[in-house]
Design a protein around this motif. Sequence first.
Motif, short mmCIF file in Angstrom:
data_model
loop_
_atom_site.label_atom_id
_atom_site.label_comp_id
_atom_site.label_asym_id
_atom_site.label_seq_id
_atom_site.Cartn_x
_atom_site.Cartn_y
_atom_site.Cartn_z
N ARG A 1 0.84 -1.20 0.00
CA ARG A 1 0.00 0.00 0.00
C ARG A 1 0.87 1.25 0.00
O ARG A 1 0.59 2.22 -0.72
CB ARG A 1 -0.92 -0.02 1.23
CG ARG A 1 -1.73 1.27 1.43
CD ARG A 1 -2.46 1.71 0.20
NE ARG A 1 -3.45 0.73 -0.23
CZ ARG A 1 -4.06 0.78 -1.41
NH1 ARG A 1 -3.74 1.72 -2.30
NH2 ARG A 1 -4.95 -0.15 -1.73
N ASP B 1 0.69 3.90 -3.18
CA ASP B 1 0.33 5.29 -2.92
C ASP B 1 1.48 6.24 -3.27
O ASP B 1 1.25 7.33 -3.81
CB ASP B 1 -0.04 5.48 -1.44
CG ASP B 1 -1.36 4.81 -1.08
OD1 ASP B 1 -2.11 4.45 -2.01
OD2 ASP B 1 -1.63 4.64 0.12
N GLU C 1 1.36 9.14 -6.15
CA GLU C 1 1.67 10.51 -5.72
C GLU C 1 2.79 11.12 -6.56
O GLU C 1 2.70 12.27 -7.02
CB GLU C 1 2.07 10.50 -4.25
CG GLU C 1 2.67 11.80 -3.73
CD GLU C 1 3.56 11.57 -2.52
OE1 GLU C 1 4.75 11.92 -2.59
OE2 GLU C 1 3.06 11.04 -1.51
#
Length: 307
Positions: free
Chosen positions: A285, A289, A293
């Motif tokens: 995760r 992410d 980003e």
Amino acid sequence: MENFSSIECFVRSAEVGSFAEAARRLSLTPAAVGKSVAKLEAKLGVRLFQRSTRKLTLTEAGQRFLGEVSASLNTIQNAVANLASAEGSPAGTLKVSVGTVFGCLYVVPLLAEFLQRYPAITPDWHFDNRQVDLIGQGFDAAIGGGFDLPQGVVASKLAPAHRVLVASPHWLQDHEGIRHPDDLHHCDGILIRSPQTGRIRSWPLSHRSHEQSPLRMKVRMTLSDSEAACRAASQGLGVALVSMPFALPYLRSGALQRVLPEWYVEDGNISIYYSGHKLLPGKTRAFVDFIIEQFAEHQWARHFSAV
């Protein structure tokens, strides 16, 4: 715990069809994995595998048992990993697949910042232009385009996967008057051969106004890599159709220019692929992410767009 270990040995062996490969992924010996599975079969009173010198094949009972325990095993392992992450920062070995040149250009430069944020994660990154079996080969994530989405795998879009026609400034000076794809029929083409199929794919060109036209060029050479095609085109050897991320450094330096800049090939998306399980390990995760980003921060979706 012995039963849990035996079930894990069974599931990993079933995924890869080999005690030896399962042992490598579990950091055990093939003999230990085989013995563990044999104990499980004895306890259940059924044969789970048909064994041969070349590979393992699930029996009917083995297929049924795999369907019943595989998801539960992943749930338990992810829950343990997330509990450990909750007590500290995401940790563990992060196995990722990414294309060789794409990874070196756009993913490896992010590595220092990622490890600064998550020092307990150990990257195990595989650079390969072939599609991998994310779950069967034990990858936490993969970055690329055109992946099949088997059950249990999801994709988050990072950028469009556009291909563009490029040539050297010198080549363009010698071939003025190219205003439509029909004008390319007699031009030397540097064509890409798929590393998966070995075939030269026939690409339809799309105009920004949504008009479409077939792409036909005289075959001057075939290559299996967009980076190699860019280098060949920069020598003035013809027109190459290459992925925008590979063309970008050459376009920015002026070594290549776009041919028919209003036209491009729509080839889906560049995405990050990972397990769709709701209890995704903290390390995975964190990586997913972070990549989403960073691609947004660097505006790669805009830079990779040919429109």
